[in-house]
Enzyme design. Structure first.
Site, PDB file in Angstrom:
ATOM      1  N   HIS A  83       0.710  -1.102  -0.144  1.00 52.36           N
ATOM      2  CA  HIS A  83       0.039   0.009   0.126  1.00 52.36           C
ATOM      3  C   HIS A  83       0.995   1.221  -0.003  1.00 52.36           C
ATOM      4  CE1 HIS A  83      -3.499   2.605   0.618  1.00 52.36           C
ATOM      5  NE2 HIS A  83      -2.846   2.998   1.601  1.00 52.36           N
ATOM      6  N   ASP A 162     -15.189   2.253   7.682  1.00 53.14           N
ATOM      7  CA  ASP A 162     -14.096   3.321   7.264  1.00 53.14           C
ATOM      8  C   ASP A 162     -14.975   4.096   6.340  1.00 53.14           C
ATOM      9  OD1 ASP A 162     -11.246   4.138   6.792  1.00 53.14           O
ATOM     10  OD2 ASP A 162     -11.860   3.194   4.841  1.00 53.14           O
ATOM     11  N   ARG A 169     -14.767  12.490   8.218  1.00 49.64           N
ATOM     12  CA  ARG A 169     -13.319  13.102   8.311  1.00 49.64           C
ATOM     13  C   ARG A 169     -13.013  14.110   7.459  1.00 49.64           C
ATOM     14  NH1 ARG A 169      -9.488   8.462   8.077  1.00 49.64           N
ATOM     15  NH2 ARG A 169      -7.778  10.089   8.099  1.00 49.64           N
ATOM     16  N   SER A 184      -7.513   3.470   8.993  1.00 49.55           N
ATOM     17  CA  SER A 184      -8.247   3.438   7.750  1.00 49.55           C
ATOM     18  C   SER A 184      -7.636   2.600   6.747  1.00 49.55           C
ATOM     19  CB  SER A 184      -8.416   4.879   7.267  1.00 49.55           C
ATOM     20  OG  SER A 184      -9.037   4.878   6.002  1.00 49.55           O
ATOM     21  N   LYS A 188      -8.887  -1.634   5.697  1.00 49.90           N
ATOM     22  CA  LYS A 188      -8.987  -2.359   4.272  1.00 49.90           C
ATOM     23  C   LYS A 188      -8.185  -3.179   3.895  1.00 49.90           C
ATOM     24  CE  LYS A 188      -9.160   2.006   3.164  1.00 49.90           C
ATOM     25  NZ  LYS A 188      -9.312   3.664   2.859  1.00 49.90           N
TER      26      LYS A 188
END
Lengths: 435, 435
Positions: A83, A162, A169, A184, A188
């Site tokens: 990621h 999320d 947010r 967050s 995922k």
């Protein structure tokens, strides 16, 4: 029974929330019983006071289990993902996932869309005619089982807590919180059912995290969430003081990623992809040493097996596999215009975020999530930090379909690139690796 | 045009909001265009970062002008009010307002209701048969013009922004913020169109502010808001380590306040009322020295003029004026029960908040704003700090209509009063006066 305002007070006063209380809060977000104003006040209190490792682990776990998870139990391969915190020209996922899959790991990659100055893997992939990033979870599992990778977006079923909290947010000034960012991401990623994760934390003037301290803090926070969840995580702090590779946009970035798998493409993109692939393979146990991992990666590229995996994936996800052999089939903007050097000298600084904004203005990105993307638009960088240039030499080429967008982008790119007399050392490609 | 999340970020980061931005935010609260989740996040950011004197002044002014204000322009008398932060047994307003009116100032007093362990002036007044605290603003103006005082509640027209924000603060853990408390008080008080205000900031174990530092900070904050609004404010930090006077409840407190105007009543209640009245008269210019003020106040009480003013006010507001001569006409609970000393000794400590909770349990107060009040219920304290008691002597008498409530309250009162061997100095009635 909790009074929600007392839970907000607890966090406001810097005390810890119990596991049970966190469960009640996240459940309330998902089923709508927690009013958004109470969630908003809580988010701001968390922005202020943070979350302890225990709280963060529980918070992430509650978000993860707010929805479905990928069921990869029947797949015996090690499962690993990467990621990135997002940058300009970061098309690594598109060449990395097939490389790692070709080496013998499964890569169930759930990616995001571009927003603001950064692009998103899904948008880049959707430049491939027919490519469908919106697979239902069972179909995504089938694709991984068939070719070792899948490249999809977050569906409604995946970590719905999320999605709701992220939207809140965004509207309440609580995006820039390390525990909230970390939970967050991890809610995922853990929903992918992976054994290991490599974080590519971007650092520099084109990254969300502008300081090395904040980037390292995010990396450590994510590593700790992974540790508590039994998922091996390492973090590569890579440079984002200039775009990665040459292309910034969507179709052009996909083309560049394909070129890397064809044994071509710019060196910085290949080196970072290779390093991340090697890290993923050692972390999930496919390779026992970095050398072994590196050999596997080099072979997967040189043998064409990685390109073949991407071809299978594109085919299985409804895309036109002919783009893998003929990247000219990818959309291309009708017009182009060069941005040229105004003086002789050395490229001393590139305002990378501004380059990303210029690409967005050309149509390659979106200011708001609901904006449409022009897949053929973008820009090509011809220079890198430390490079010698002469007056009149092209610094970048803009690609666009609507001429009225070019003037603005041209000015942005011109201003973003500083040409100086003296040469300075360019930044390293990778600053640190945290394990 | 502002992006609200950017304004929230500004405050979150500890920076100042512009006057214009504050206007947009408060307007949005009133017309409903500001989503409650954004208001909630902003309130938590303000709880954390505070408001600068300039911001606070603007914030208060915007709340004040979110609704109507009392139009007392035709009244040539100086206008002055008192506000208390709330305590147990605090019935001062009921004797203070007519005293000050009898001395030649106008007192347009807008009061609140009791909640939790503290009583509210409106509830105490409504123990008078027929007394209407819900006058429309034009009628309230007429009553002040006719008798020099009015005793009413906050109507829907008055500072609606404050009402909405207060409700949101209650649910989001953002009540206990000094700037938010100060602006809430002052937006309502400034809407009275007053020239001067005396704050009675309660300090001690029965007050909202438990520490002297917080109480002084609140006082200073309110003085500064007043200074910027051109209203003279002084603050009396008075003791709340034991109930004020002897009575805690509603009808019984009103009776005690009437007794003070009749030249009777407990000394502590009279002394504090006198001091506050004197401060109000000098602050608004009716008296040029404290001595002159004190003479005026003593005369207003001794001559019966203050009692006469209250009689006029009660009559004009629909109440039965006969209670002023015969307080037995006020409601009274059917049953009573004494709480007796379990040992010989000296009263060393009174958990004042717990005494307030006991009165609430007997029916005199409310846990939630929608709860009903039993006006005849409450308790009478027979002892004060430093007083010598003998085993078996009554410490307090409980008044109630529902017997099942008495046992619980009895235990609370018993536990709240500590009898020790050695005598300690009782606290002063007034700790400090800030001007």
């Amino acid at each position: 029974v909790y009074r929600i305002q007392d839970l907000i007070r607890t966090k406001r006063d810097g005390l810890e929330l119990s596991d049970d209380a966190i469960g009640v809060l996240i459940d309330g977000v998902v089923d709508g019983s927690l009013p958004e104003y109470q969630a908003a006040a809580l988010l701001m209190a968390i922005y202020w006071r943070g979350l302890s490792p225990r709280e963060l682990s529980r918070w992430t776990d509650a978000m993860l289990h707010s929805g479905q998870v990928l069921d990869l139990a029947r797949l015996s391969l090690p499962k690993v993902d990467k990621h990135s915190t997002g940058g300009v020209g970061d098309k690594v996922s598109i060449c990395l996932a097939p490389l790692v899959a070709a080496c013998g790991a499964a890569v169930p990659m759930i990616s995001g869309r571009g927003l603001g100055h950064t692009g998103g893997t899904l948008d880049k992939l959707e430049a491939i005619p027919g490519f469908d990033t919106r697979l239902a979870l069972p179909r995504a599992v089938e694709v991984v089982q068939a070719c070792g990778l899948v490249l999809v977006g977050q569906t409604g079923d995946l970590a719905p807590a999320d999605r709701k909290l992220y939207a809140l947010r965004d509207l309440t000034g609580t995006i820039e919180s390390i525990p909230l960012i970390a939970s967050s991401i991890m809610s995922k990623k853990l929903a992918e059912g992976i054994d290991a994760l490599v974080m590519d934390v971007k650092l520099g003037n084109g990254a969300f995290m502008k300081s090395a301290e904040r980037a390292a803090e995010l990396a450590q926070t994510i590593i700790e969430i992974g540790r508590r969840a039994g998922v091996a995580v390492s973090a590569v702090l890579s440079d984002m003081n200039q775009p990665l590779g040459r292309e910034v946009g969507n179709a052009n970035e996909t083309r560049e990623a394909i070129e890397v798998l064809q044994g071509d493409g710019p060196d910085d993109l290949w080196q970072l992809t290779r390093l991340l692939a090697c890290e993923m393979l050692t972390l999930c146990g496919v390779a026992s040493t970095a050398e072994e991992g590196d050999d596997l990666v080099s072979h997967a590229r040189a043998s064409g097996q990685a390109l073949e995996r991407l071809r299978q994936c594109v085919t299985l996800q409804g895309g036109d596999p002919r783009v893998l052999d003929d990247t000219a089939r990818l959309p291309r903007a009708r017009e182009e215009r060069p941005v040229v050097a105004q003086a002789d000298g050395v490229i001393a600084r590139i305002e990378t975020e501004q380059i990303g904004v210029a690409a967005m203005r050309l149509g390659a990105g979106r200011q708001r999530l609901e904006d449409a993307i022009d897949h053929g638009a973008g820009l090509t960088m011809h220079v890198r930090l430390g490079q010698q240039v002469s007056r009149g030499e092209p610094l970048a080429t803009l690609h666009f379909n609507t001429a009225d967008r070019a003037a603005d982008a041209m000015k942005l790119v011109q201003q973003a690139i500083t040409i100086a007399d003296a040469s300075t050392d360019p930044p390293p490609l990778v600053h640190r690796v945290l394990r």
